[in-house]
Write a protein that holds these residues in place. Structure first.
Motif, PDB file in Angstrom:
ATOM      1  N   GLU A  97       0.852  -1.184   0.000  1.00 59.52           N
ATOM      2  CA  GLU A  97       0.000   0.000   0.000  1.00 59.52           C
ATOM      3  C   GLU A  97       0.887   1.232   0.000  1.00 59.52           C
ATOM      4  OE1 GLU A  97      -3.609   0.363   2.624  1.00 59.52           O
ATOM      5  OE2 GLU A  97      -2.337   1.895   3.505  1.00 59.52           O
ATOM      6  N   ASP A  98       0.718   2.046  -0.991  1.00 62.44           N
ATOM      7  CA  ASP A  98       1.479   3.299  -1.004  1.00 62.44           C
ATOM      8  C   ASP A  98       0.936   4.217  -2.082  1.00 62.44           C
ATOM      9  OD1 ASP A  98       3.452   5.142  -0.255  1.00 62.44           O
ATOM     10  OD2 ASP A  98       4.863   3.497   0.113  1.00 62.44           O
ATOM     11  N   LEU A  99       1.517   5.403  -2.130  1.00 65.66           N
ATOM     12  CA  LEU A  99       1.112   6.377  -3.131  1.00 65.66           C
ATOM     13  C   LEU A  99       1.491   5.866  -4.513  1.00 65.66           C
ATOM     14  CD1 LEU A  99       2.467   9.426  -1.168  1.00 65.66           C
ATOM     15  CD2 LEU A  99       0.060   8.956  -1.654  1.00 65.66           C
ATOM     16  N   PRO A 100       0.823   6.383  -5.539  1.00 65.10           N
ATOM     17  CA  PRO A 100       1.212   5.970  -6.894  1.00 65.10           C
ATOM     18  C   PRO A 100       2.631   6.415  -7.192  1.00 65.10           C
ATOM     19  CG  PRO A 100      -0.898   7.143  -6.881  1.00 65.10           C
ATOM     20  CD  PRO A 100      -0.300   7.309  -5.521  1.00 65.10           C
TER      21      PRO A 100
ATOM     22  N   ARG B 155      -1.048 -10.721 -14.426  1.00 59.95           N
ATOM     23  CA  ARG B 155      -1.283  -9.417 -13.829  1.00 59.95           C
ATOM     24  C   ARG B 155      -2.718  -9.007 -14.119  1.00 59.95           C
ATOM     25  NH1 ARG B 155       1.709  -3.658 -15.032  1.00 59.95           N
ATOM     26  NH2 ARG B 155       0.067  -2.436 -14.027  1.00 59.95           N
ATOM     27  N   ILE B 156      -3.432  -8.582 -13.084  1.00 61.32           N
ATOM     28  CA  ILE B 156      -4.791  -8.094 -13.270  1.00 61.32           C
ATOM     29  C   ILE B 156      -4.818  -6.631 -12.868  1.00 61.32           C
ATOM     30  CG2 ILE B 156      -7.221  -8.478 -12.766  1.00 61.32           C
ATOM     31  CD1 ILE B 156      -6.354 -11.167 -11.480  1.00 61.32           C
ATOM     32  N   GLN B 157      -5.178  -5.806 -13.830  1.00 65.05           N
ATOM     33  CA  GLN B 157      -5.332  -4.388 -13.493  1.00 65.05           C
ATOM     34  C   GLN B 157      -6.769  -4.178 -13.057  1.00 65.05           C
ATOM     35  OE1 GLN B 157      -3.131  -1.594 -13.508  1.00 65.05           O
ATOM     36  NE2 GLN B 157      -4.961  -0.742 -12.464  1.00 65.05           N
ATOM     37  N   PHE B 158      -6.961  -3.824 -11.789  1.00 63.65           N
ATOM     38  CA  PHE B 158      -8.314  -3.650 -11.288  1.00 63.65           C
ATOM     39  C   PHE B 158      -8.847  -2.297 -11.700  1.00 63.65           C
ATOM     40  CE2 PHE B 158      -9.426  -6.922  -7.964  1.00 63.65           C
ATOM     41  CZ  PHE B 158      -8.466  -7.830  -8.371  1.00 63.65           C
ATOM     42  N   THR B 159     -10.077  -2.313 -12.231  1.00 64.09           N
ATOM     43  CA  THR B 159     -10.765  -1.071 -12.566  1.00 64.09           C
ATOM     44  C   THR B 159     -12.183  -1.181 -12.049  1.00 64.09           C
ATOM     45  OG1 THR B 159     -11.435  -2.009 -14.672  1.00 64.09           O
ATOM     46  CG2 THR B 159      -9.431  -0.661 -14.664  1.00 64.09           C
ATOM     47  N   SER B 160     -12.887  -0.067 -12.110  1.00 62.24           N
ATOM     48  CA  SER B 160     -14.215  -0.065 -11.510  1.00 62.24           C
ATOM     49  C   SER B 160     -15.189  -0.939 -12.294  1.00 62.24           C
ATOM     50  CB  SER B 160     -14.736   1.367 -11.384  1.00 62.24           C
ATOM     51  OG  SER B 160     -14.692   1.962 -12.670  1.00 62.24           O
TER      52      SER B 160
ATOM     53  N   PHE C 235      -5.855 -18.129 -12.100  1.00 65.64           N
ATOM     54  CA  PHE C 235      -5.193 -19.437 -12.160  1.00 65.64           C
ATOM     55  C   PHE C 235      -3.750 -19.263 -12.579  1.00 65.64           C
ATOM     56  CE2 PHE C 235      -9.578 -20.541 -12.117  1.00 65.64           C
ATOM     57  CZ  PHE C 235      -9.619 -21.724 -11.396  1.00 65.64           C
ATOM     58  N   ALA C 236      -2.902 -18.955 -11.585  1.00 64.68           N
ATOM     59  CA  ALA C 236      -1.472 -18.795 -11.842  1.00 64.68           C
ATOM     60  C   ALA C 236      -0.752 -18.936 -10.522  1.00 64.68           C
ATOM     61  CB  ALA C 236      -1.177 -17.426 -12.461  1.00 64.68           C
ATOM     62  N   ASN C 237       0.559 -19.160 -10.539  1.00 63.96           N
ATOM     63  CA  ASN C 237       1.307 -19.269  -9.292  1.00 63.96           C
ATOM     64  C   ASN C 237       1.407 -17.912  -8.616  1.00 63.96           C
ATOM     65  OD1 ASN C 237       3.142 -21.622 -11.052  1.00 63.96           O
ATOM     66  ND2 ASN C 237       2.049 -22.106  -9.159  1.00 63.96           N
ATOM     67  N   VAL C 238       1.623 -16.892  -9.416  1.00 63.96           N
ATOM     68  CA  VAL C 238       1.705 -15.556  -8.850  1.00 63.96           C
ATOM     69  C   VAL C 238       0.676 -14.685  -9.548  1.00 63.96           C
ATOM     70  CG1 VAL C 238       3.160 -13.562  -8.441  1.00 63.96           C
ATOM     71  CG2 VAL C 238       4.163 -15.851  -8.412  1.00 63.96           C
ATOM     72  N   VAL C 239      -0.163 -14.038  -8.761  1.00 64.63           N
ATOM     73  CA  VAL C 239      -1.151 -13.135  -9.336  1.00 64.63           C
ATOM     74  C   VAL C 239      -0.855 -11.737  -8.832  1.00 64.63           C
ATOM     75  CG1 VAL C 239      -3.576 -12.521  -9.463  1.00 64.63           C
ATOM     76  CG2 VAL C 239      -2.907 -14.923  -9.442  1.00 64.63           C
ATOM     77  N   LEU C 240      -0.708 -10.832  -9.784  1.00 66.48           N
ATOM     78  CA  LEU C 240      -0.406  -9.462  -9.431  1.00 66.48           C
ATOM     79  C   LEU C 240      -1.684  -8.654  -9.569  1.00 66.48           C
ATOM     80  CD1 LEU C 240       2.786  -7.893 -10.918  1.00 66.48           C
ATOM     81  CD2 LEU C 240       0.958  -6.576  -9.836  1.00 66.48           C
ATOM     82  N   ALA C 241      -2.302  -8.295  -8.435  1.00 66.01           N
ATOM     83  CA  ALA C 241      -3.569  -7.568  -8.479  1.00 66.01           C
ATOM     84  C   ALA C 241      -3.276  -6.097  -8.284  1.00 66.01           C
ATOM     85  CB  ALA C 241      -4.510  -8.086  -7.402  1.00 66.01           C
ATOM     86  N   ASP C 242      -3.226  -5.387  -9.378  1.00 68.96           N
ATOM     87  CA  ASP C 242      -2.798  -3.984  -9.332  1.00 68.96           C
ATOM     88  C   ASP C 242      -3.982  -3.091  -8.976  1.00 68.96           C
ATOM     89  OD1 ASP C 242      -0.448  -2.716  -9.400  1.00 68.96           O
ATOM     90  OD2 ASP C 242      -0.185  -2.812 -11.578  1.00 68.96           O
ATOM     91  N   GLU C 243      -3.750  -2.200  -8.032  1.00 63.34           N
ATOM     92  CA  GLU C 243      -4.747  -1.210  -7.615  1.00 63.34           C
ATOM     93  C   GLU C 243      -6.067  -1.874  -7.290  1.00 63.34           C
ATOM     94  OE1 GLU C 243      -4.112   2.901  -9.362  1.00 63.34           O
ATOM     95  OE2 GLU C 243      -3.688   1.592 -11.055  1.00 63.34           O
TER      96      GLU C 243
ATOM     97  N   GLY D   7     -12.203   7.750  -6.109  1.00 62.11           N
ATOM     98  CA  GLY D   7     -12.466   6.649  -7.024  1.00 62.11           C
ATOM     99  C   GLY D   7     -11.976   5.320  -6.534  1.00 62.11           C
ATOM    100  N   THR D   8     -11.974   5.131  -5.243  1.00 64.54           N
ATOM    101  CA  THR D   8     -11.547   3.830  -4.724  1.00 64.54           C
ATOM    102  C   THR D   8     -12.634   3.231  -3.852  1.00 64.54           C
ATOM    103  OG1 THR D   8     -10.530   4.820  -2.787  1.00 64.54           O
ATOM    104  CG2 THR D   8      -9.121   4.483  -4.700  1.00 64.54           C
ATOM    105  N   TYR D   9     -12.625   1.910  -3.758  1.00 60.85           N
ATOM    106  CA  TYR D   9     -13.521   1.190  -2.846  1.00 60.85           C
ATOM    107  C   TYR D   9     -12.641   0.518  -1.795  1.00 60.85           C
ATOM    108  CZ  TYR D   9     -16.836   1.683  -6.669  1.00 60.85           C
ATOM    109  OH  TYR D   9     -17.626   2.186  -7.651  1.00 60.85           O
ATOM    110  N   PRO D  10     -12.591   1.066  -0.604  1.00 62.25           N
ATOM    111  CA  PRO D  10     -11.673   0.500   0.394  1.00 62.25           C
ATOM    112  C   PRO D  10     -11.996  -0.965   0.655  1.00 62.25           C
ATOM    113  CG  PRO D  10     -13.188   2.076   1.392  1.00 62.25           C
ATOM    114  CD  PRO D  10     -13.359   2.196  -0.077  1.00 62.25           C
ATOM    115  N   LEU D  11     -10.943  -1.755   0.855  1.00 55.54           N
ATOM    116  CA  LEU D  11     -11.142  -3.165   1.198  1.00 55.54           C
ATOM    117  C   LEU D  11     -11.831  -3.245   2.554  1.00 55.54           C
ATOM    118  CD1 LEU D  11      -7.694  -4.665   0.214  1.00 55.54           C
ATOM    119  CD2 LEU D  11      -9.892  -5.215  -0.838  1.00 55.54           C
ATOM    120  N   PRO D  12     -12.810  -4.150   2.670  1.00 62.21           N
ATOM    121  CA  PRO D  12     -13.470  -4.273   3.979  1.00 62.21           C
ATOM    122  C   PRO D  12     -12.476  -4.751   5.049  1.00 62.21           C
ATOM    123  CG  PRO D  12     -14.261  -5.942   2.451  1.00 62.21           C
ATOM    124  CD  PRO D  12     -13.358  -5.051   1.668  1.00 62.21           C
TER     125      PRO D  12
END
Lengths: 658, 316
Positions: B52-55, B76-81, B109-117, B164-169
């Motif tokens: 977690e940090d600034l862009p 890599r998954i780029q999360f968008t709204s 379905f991968a060994n490493v998943v990069l969930a961006d933003e 423009g963010t949805y905080p994680l519960p």
């Protein structure tokens, strides 16, 4: 780490408070008693059984209720009783909101104060022991609260537990450190002629000692009161038991029911006995009674300056007895009291209410006809008592309007008051001047410490008749009925009273306990300004004066201070670890600490190491040792030789400084 | 998607290769050796990582570098709204030919998943991923599909106050083993950043150090690391302190205690040690604990409280 009290702390504080407040509860009216008990119970229930803690409204309400109850019961908030009751009640209300550490500390600290206030009422030995226990618990409670603050609940295995036994041990240690201070302050604190604040007042509730009037049936309540009345030490041989009549109020006036001293009773003594070889010299230590009566053997010849003697040889202190009071008396048994009876006194000593006790009057006149001689008549009555169906018993019936009639001809069962009263009425009807003397008879001889213990249960009433040429002569009609009452004391005269407290071994224990109480009275309570001076004189410090004495006291305390500090430091040292590697490593750390590099409790060895290594010349060695230690302490179990080598190296290692 | 490539000299021991992987990531992410160690600790403990940090401070670079050197497959998954759960988990497609549904696995379905933003997606999508992280399996149309092992999610997110963010519960934050932040580089590092070629080029040069089996073996080795009684005492004392601290609404759960032990073991293995020392516990405690704790109103924030607990808890 926490600011709220743990369950264990709350319970310890409650226990400390309960023990501290218990002696006060004893003397409190039931409403206040119930208030305090309810508060303790509620708080304990909230902790143990998760009862709902009282809301703010209830807490405020309870505070005002307590205040109101105190005012209602005592009519005031001032004075010893009311003020201490208020303290108890307010502390009890405080319990209801005792959740934070500082609340717990406050209650525990005030428990000490509560303990001290008890001394305003009594300074008896058992109370002192109780209060000592109370201080101990309160100290343990304070330690327990401190533990809450210091560390999380998880204690490292192998280290001293944080439980109540550990706290009690530590508390006892702290009290032991306080002991030398207490002794120094006790011995050296400048004593004043009179106490600094209100005089202690014994808890006299329900215990009145001897009164200065007598209604038949009254002394009976005293027979069940085994508390000490006074203690006597004799210079020389004590007289035999049947001579131990401790003279108290002398009663002349009779209204048919109650004997009173009468208006003329306070006339001062007109003729003092001369002292000869048979004189008895003794010192009495009388327990507080809040009355002014002192007791002496017949006939007091010398008495202290602040004591007044009446013409009936009653001793009256100038002030009511509110503390344990010692007084010395010389008594002369061979003395003729009032060889010539004035007509006024003769009238007073034969006066009876009109028309009372007709049967006794009848009997008296019959006896008079048979025995014109006064002494012979008295003998005849005593023989009648002794041989007739008269019984000594504490369990008897109350008497009505013609008390002497009912007793002499119907009931014939009673104790000293019954006999003394009926006998005196009979004498007066026969025209013989007679009066009643109340006081104590006998006592328990503590052979090992050579003092006589007289209990309230030794209370007695006897008669004096006036005989021509012999003056007032003591006659004890009870002795005629029950010789054992005089020989062995009131206890033995009542067969099968059956109280478990009367078992012989318990009675023996109680007598042993009284010896301790006597020593306490003599050496602690009796340590007054005079004794203090004599102690200082023996130490060669006579010319000290109050200022010098205070300086000496302060100096002694200052001297003791560092000593206690040092001992406390020893006690506070880290608890011994059960890991030999850790124990060995502590030596290394301690050596570094003396060089000014201390490892903080929350610092790891590896965090501390760079600083430590940089501070000394053989830093590399220390680093190797530390690596070794970390492996031994946190790694898989090492071999015994490796451990021994490490311990040896730690023992030998010394930091090298430039 | 990158094919798993192998490092030259496979003969090197697993621990040496672990060190090489750490060095490789440090070569790309400048001046953050602590963060890199924590990332590897999470990997070895089999947990997921939240950065977690600034862009612009290198979150994605670290995540990608980790993904590459770990080997195995990575997505890599780029999360968008407008991202939907199916975009992550996969969909069942109707095959007209044999008249059956065919499951097309999503990028999870991968060994490493990069969930961006991660916090830019809607809560529904977020929880699809978070659930997959916890269960290590995916259920689509009533059929359960197991995820590969190792399964390592590195999520990045911007601080919550950005628009423009949805905080994680809060309740799902503890799906992440560690939460780390990177912070600004210092002056020297920034200068080096300016001098050297683009980070993306450096990433392209990065090669996988492990394969699936290699990582699995290291994870097994990590679970064997010795946890001695004094360290357990320290660990328990820290957890107990969070449970007793008045500023915190609730303390760490037993699950967190287990996670603390596992991560400490991974951290020890990074040093090549076969035993945990208190330093391991101390260094991972804050990244592990802070995102699992909530303060009472008007009380100190959890990171201050955790810092205080570390300063007050004695070590023996």
């Amino acid at each position: 780490m926490r600011t709220r009290l743990s369950k264990l702390s709350v319970l310890t504080v409650l226990a400390a408070f309960l023990v501290a407040v218990a002696p006060h509860l004893w003397a409190m009216p039931p409403t206040l008693w119930a208030f305090v008990a309810a508060a303790i119970a509620w708080r304990a229930g909230a902790e143990v059984a998760n009862w709902r803690p009282p809301g703010r409204l209830i807490r405020v309400g309870a505070t005002f209720l307590g205040l109101g109850l105190v005012i209602l019961q005592y009519g005031t908030l001032w004075g010893r009783r009311a003020a201490t009751a208020l303290l108890c009640v307010m502390l009890a209300s405080k319990l209801l909101e005792m959740y934070r550490l500082r609340d717990g500390r406050m209650v525990a600290a005030l428990a000490f104060f509560l303990v001290a206030t008890q001394f305003l009422f009594s300074q008896r030995l058992e109370l002192v022991l109780w209060l000592l226990a109370s201080c101990w618990l309160a100290t343990a409670a304070l330690l327990r609260i401190q533990r809450d603050e210091d560390a999380p609940r998880h204690v490292r295995p192998g280290h001293r537990a944080a439980g109540v036994p550990g706290m009690l041990r530590a508390g006892a240690g702290l009290l032991a450190f306080a002991l030398p201070f207490a002794l120094v302050l006790f011995a050296l604190f400048p004593r004043l002629g009179s106490p600094l604040w209100g005089l202690p007042e014994e808890a006299l509730d329900g215990r009145t000692g001897l009164s200065d009037e007598m209604s038949v049936g009254e002394i009976a309540s005293l027979f069940n009161d085994d508390s000490p009345a006074f203690r006597v030490t004799f210079d020389g041989t004590p007289p035999s038991r049947d001579q131990l009549y401790w003279r108290g109020p002398v009663l002349w006036d009779f209204d048919g029911r109650t004997w009173r001293r009468g208006f003329h009773a306070n006339r001062p003594i007109d003729r003092e006995p001369a002292i000869d070889d048979g004189a008895l010299r003794y010192t009495v230590q009388i327990e507080p009674t809040e009355r002014r009566w002192l007791f002496a053997l017949d006939y007091p010849a010398r008495w202290p300056d602040d004591v007044r003697v009446t013409s009936s040889f009653e001793l009256l202190s100038d002030e009511p007895l509110t503390t344990l009071t010692p007084y010395s008396v010389v008594s002369e048994p061979d003395f003729t009291d009032t060889p010539v009876l004035t007509p006024l006194l003769r009238r007073l000593a034969t006066e009876l209410p009109d028309g009372s006790n007709p049967r006794t009057r009848e009997h008296a006149l019959t006896l008079r006809r048979e025995h014109p001689d006064d002494a012979a008549l008295i003998d005849a009555v005593l023989r009648w008592f002794n041989e007739g169906p008269f019984f000594y018993s504490l369990e008897t019936a109350p008497l009505g309007r013609h008390g002497a009639d009912e007793f002499l001809f119907d009931l014939r069962t009673g104790y000293c008051e019954y006999y003394a009263s009926a006998f005196t009425v009979l004498m007066r009807h026969a025209g013989i001047p007679a009066r009643i003397v109340t006081g104590y008879q006998g006592g328990f001889w503590q052979a090992s410490d050579e003092y006589l213990l007289v209990r309230n249960s030794d209370a007695h009433a006897w008669v004096e008749v006036w005989l021509d040429g012999r003056g007032w002569v003591r006659v004890d009609p009870t002795a005629a009925v029950s010789p054992s009452r005089i020989r062995d004391g009131a206890r033995s005269a009542v067969p099968g009273a059956g109280r478990w407290l009367d078992a012989d071994w318990i009675f023996g224990l109680r007598n042993q306990y009284d010896r301790l109480q006597h020593l306490w009275n003599q050496w602690v309570l009796g340590f007054d300004a005079e004794r203090q001076q004599s102690m200082l004189r023996r130490l060669g410090l006579q010319a000290l004066g109050v200022t010098g004495q205070a300086a000496l006291m302060i100096a002694a305390v200052l001297l003791l201070g560092p000593l206690a500090w040092w001992l406390l430091g020893l006690m506070r040292r880290d608890p011994r670890s059960d890991d030999p590697a850790e124990r060995a490593w502590r030596r290394v750390e301690n050596r570094m600490r003396r060089r000014g590099v201390r490892r903080a409790p929350s610092e790891t060895v590896r965090e501390w190491l760079p600083r430590a290594a940089a501070a000394i010349r053989n830093g590399a060695e220390l680093e190797r040792l530390a690596a070794n230690y970390v492996r031994l302490r946190y790694g898989r179990p090492a071999s015994e030789p490796a451990l021994r080598r490490f311990i040896e190296r730690c023992r030998r290692w010394r930091p090298l400084i430039d | 998607m990158t094919e798993p490539s192998t490092l030259s000299g496979m003969a090197a021991s697993p621990l040496e290769r672990l060190q090489a992987a750490v060095d490789a990531v440090n070569g790309v992410v400048l001046g953050k050796p602590g963060a890199v160690r924590l990332a590897f600790s999470a990997l070895l403990a089999g947990g997921h990582l939240l950065i977690e940090d600034l862009p612009g401070v290198g979150k994605t670079t670290l995540a990608q570098a980790m993904a590459i050197v770990t080997g195995g497959s990575w997505h890599r998954i780029q999360f968008t709204s407008d991202l939907l759960p199916a975009d992550i988990l996969g969909v069942s497609v109707w095959r007209r030919i044999d008249e059956t549904f065919e499951f097309r696995p999503g990028p999870v379905f991968a060994n490493v998943v990069l969930a961006d933003e991660i916090n830019r997606a809607t809560p529904r999508t977020q929880s699809a991923l978070l659930e997959a992280m916890a269960e290590r399996q995916v259920s689509v149309d009533g059929v359960t599909h197991t995820l590969p092992r190792p399964f390592f999610v590195i999520a990045t997110q911007n601080p919550l106050d950005l628009v423009g963010t949805y905080p994680l519960p809060d309740s799902q934050l503890d799906r992440f083993l560690l939460r780390i932040s990177l912070g600004y580089p210092d002056a020297d590092e920034e200068r080096q950043l300016l001098r050297e070629p683009d980070r993306r080029d450096l990433l392209a040069d990065l090669a996988a150090v492990f394969d699936e089996d290699g990582i699995r073996a290291l994870m097994d080795q990590a679970s064997e690391v010795h946890l001695s009684d004094p360290v357990l005492d320290y660990l328990q004392a820290l957890v107990a302190a969070t449970r007793e601290h008045p500023a915190l609404r609730a303390g760490l759960s037993p699950r967190a205690t287990l996670a603390l032990a596992a991560t400490a073991r991974g951290h020890a293995l990074l040093d090549g040690r076969d035993h945990v020392v208190p330093d391991d516990v101390k260094q991972i405690f804050a990244p592990l604990a802070v995102h699992r704790l909530q303060s009472r109103a008007d009380a100190d924030p959890p990171d201050d409280v955790v810092e205080l607990i570390l300063q007050r808890t004695p070590i023996s």
